[in-house]
Motif scaffolding. Structure first.
Motif, short mmCIF file in Angstrom:
data_model
loop_
_atom_site.label_atom_id
_atom_site.label_comp_id
_atom_site.label_asym_id
_atom_site.label_seq_id
_atom_site.Cartn_x
_atom_site.Cartn_y
_atom_site.Cartn_z
N LEU A 54 0.83 -1.21 0.00
CA LEU A 54 0.00 0.00 0.00
C LEU A 54 0.86 1.26 0.00
O LEU A 54 0.46 2.30 -0.54
N PHE A 55 2.05 1.18 0.61
CA PHE A 55 2.91 2.35 0.70
C PHE A 55 3.63 2.66 -0.61
O PHE A 55 4.40 3.61 -0.68
N GLN A 56 3.40 1.86 -1.63
CA GLN A 56 3.97 2.17 -2.94
C GLN A 56 3.04 3.07 -3.74
O GLN A 56 3.36 3.46 -4.87
N SER A 57 1.91 3.40 -3.18
CA SER A 57 0.93 4.25 -3.85
C SER A 57 1.03 5.69 -3.35
O SER A 57 1.44 5.94 -2.22
N ARG A 86 13.37 4.13 8.21
CA ARG A 86 14.63 3.89 7.50
C ARG A 86 14.50 4.10 6.01
O ARG A 86 15.39 4.66 5.36
N LYS A 87 13.38 3.66 5.45
CA LYS A 87 13.22 3.67 3.99
C LYS A 87 12.60 4.96 3.46
O LYS A 87 12.78 5.30 2.30
N ARG A 88 11.83 5.65 4.30
CA ARG A 88 11.17 6.88 3.87
C ARG A 88 11.51 8.02 4.84
O ARG A 88 10.67 8.45 5.65
N ASP A 184 6.79 13.26 1.74
CA ASP A 184 6.29 11.91 1.49
C ASP A 184 5.07 11.56 2.33
O ASP A 184 4.54 10.46 2.21
N GLY A 185 4.65 12.50 3.19
CA GLY A 185 3.41 12.29 3.93
C GLY A 185 3.60 12.02 5.40
O GLY A 185 4.71 12.01 5.92
#
Length: 434
Positions: A54-57, A86-88, A184-185
């Protein structure tokens, strides 16, 4: 004469004799910033994949993680947030356990404001609610004097402590400010909805529908019974993903034991499940029995682990054999009953369940209900749920009936469930209770 310092040193030495720096088992959620979380979190690959897809949207999503008490919902939530941090790095992640008697908008406002420690407006929101902040927040005003030449003076005073009158509007304003810094939110994780009254939870969800469909991502956790109701069904479309967490299978539970022990073991970082050293100070046989008895429930796993290692330390042994395990489980059984602090009626139900082994709405006799002083199984249910909450009973995984089973902790009571983890297929299989 033995001093308190001597006793402390002896206690530490008993743990070191087991080859450990400390007892690694903990019932409390691991700190989000701790490296320990990354080391001990085990399994749930399928569930993590569903969430991260879902976080790829670009679209903001709403996720509900639900499951029985003690199944690991909080740890799962924290693992998701840990990965996102870590990733975002350009995404703000905020975690909070739902406080009693607080609406979801105010709860979310507090969670986000705490993460924005350098934003004065965010800190003023906390300050006005009486929540401590790192910064001293003052209300400033100008006093103007009329002379031949106008003079002015800036004065400061403490902001008044008040309840937020429009928490949804304040949250929207805060999210606007947050998105300027975090393009990124914003992800807001609200944990422990199952600790509230189910009726109250449904009202909270009803009141928060507009907020949940607003500017932020939301992740919530709760018990399926507490989260029941039309608001959580797909026909309302409130959640994009309703994710159930089940008991861990035996292979994953065994790997979890390896991870916990290796995080605290001295001079032994073995994680090869085929090497007997990977489960030290447990013998492989005791390790397999321990994992089977913990039933794939992370909280029970941690409670039992604490009792077993503490017992082994008191016995001043260097290995946990089946005999030592039995003594630790007996200590755990006593501790669980003491912590539960059951009243007389609850204890009566516990003893009856232990005698019968299981109770279900499908098979219970009228005579059994009358013996316990109940007119129907629905009247008995809250007492069985209380036992489950205290890890003194387990709810069976059946679609056609509601079943509660006693929790066998002592040697030989559940030998049929002692399957070898290495006989389990390589892929992770999420299974229910037998």
């Amino acid at each position: 004469m033995t001093t308190a310092d001597d006793i402390f040193d002896q206690s530490a030495g008993n743990i070191e004799r087991l080859g450990l720096r400390e007892i690694p088992f903990t019932e409390s959620p691991i700190d989000l910033e701790s490296e320990t979380l990354n080391h001990i979190f085990t399994g749930r690959e399928k569930e993590l994949g569903q969430v991260f897809n879902l976080f790829q949207s670009r679209e903001r999503r709403r996720i509900l993680v639900y499951g029985q008490i003690g199944i690991g919902k909080s740890t799962f939530l924290l693992e998701v947030l840990s990965v996102l941090r870590r990733k975002r790095p350009k995404m703000l992640t905020a975690y909070i356990s739902l406080p009693a008697n607080l609406d979801l908008a105010t709860t979310a406002l507090i969670a986000v404001a705490r993460e924005m420690s350098d934003d004065n407006w965010a800190q003023s929101q906390l300050y006005q609610m009486g929540i401590p902040t790192d910064k001293v927040v003052k209300e400033r005003s100008a006093e103007v004097g009329v002379n031949a030449v106008a003079t002015s003076k800036i004065s400061e005073k403490d902001l008044p402590i008040t309840k937020s009158q429009y928490p949804t509007v304040s949250l929207e304003t805060l999210l606007e400010r947050a998105q300027n810094k975090y393009p990124d939110g914003v992800v807001i994780a609200i944990d422990d909805l199952d600790k509230q009254n189910p009726r109250q939870v449904r009202q909270l969800m009803h009141d928060a529908q507009g907020m949940l469909k607003g500017r932020a991502w939301f992740m919530l956790t709760g018990h399926p019974q507490g989260m029941a109701g039309d608001l959580l069904t797909s026909e309302r479309g409130l959640f994009d993903l309703q994710l159930p967490l089940k008991e861990l299978d035996s292979q994953t539970t065994y790997q979890m034991l390896i991870n916990y022990l290796s995080s605290a073991r001295i001079d032994n970082d073995c994680t090869d499940r085929h090497d007997p050293r990977c489960v030290l100070p447990f013998t492989p046989e005791a390790a397999k029995r321990f994992c089977a008895i913990s039933l794939g429930k992370p909280r029970l796993f941690n409670r039992l682990g604490n009792a077993v290692l503490s017992t082994a330390a008191d016995l001043q042994v260097d290995k946990i054999t089946s005999d030592v395990l039995d003594r630790g489980l007996k200590a755990a059984s006593r501790t669980l009953r003491e912590q539960a602090a059951l009243n007389a009626r609850e204890e009566q139900v516990r003893l009856f369940l232990a005698q019968r082994g299981s109770l279900s709405d499908e098979a219970i006799a009228i005579e059994d209900l009358e013996q316990l002083g109940f007119r129907s199984f629905s009247e008995l249910m809250p007492y069985l749920e209380r036992l489950e909450e205290a890890d003194l009973a387990q709810r069976g995984d059946r679609d056609d009936a509601t079943v509660y089973e006693s929790l066998p902790l002592l040697s030989g009571e559940n030998e049929d469930e002692l399957e070898d983890p290495d006989d389990t297929p390589d892929e992770v299989v999420v299974t229910g209770l037998r």
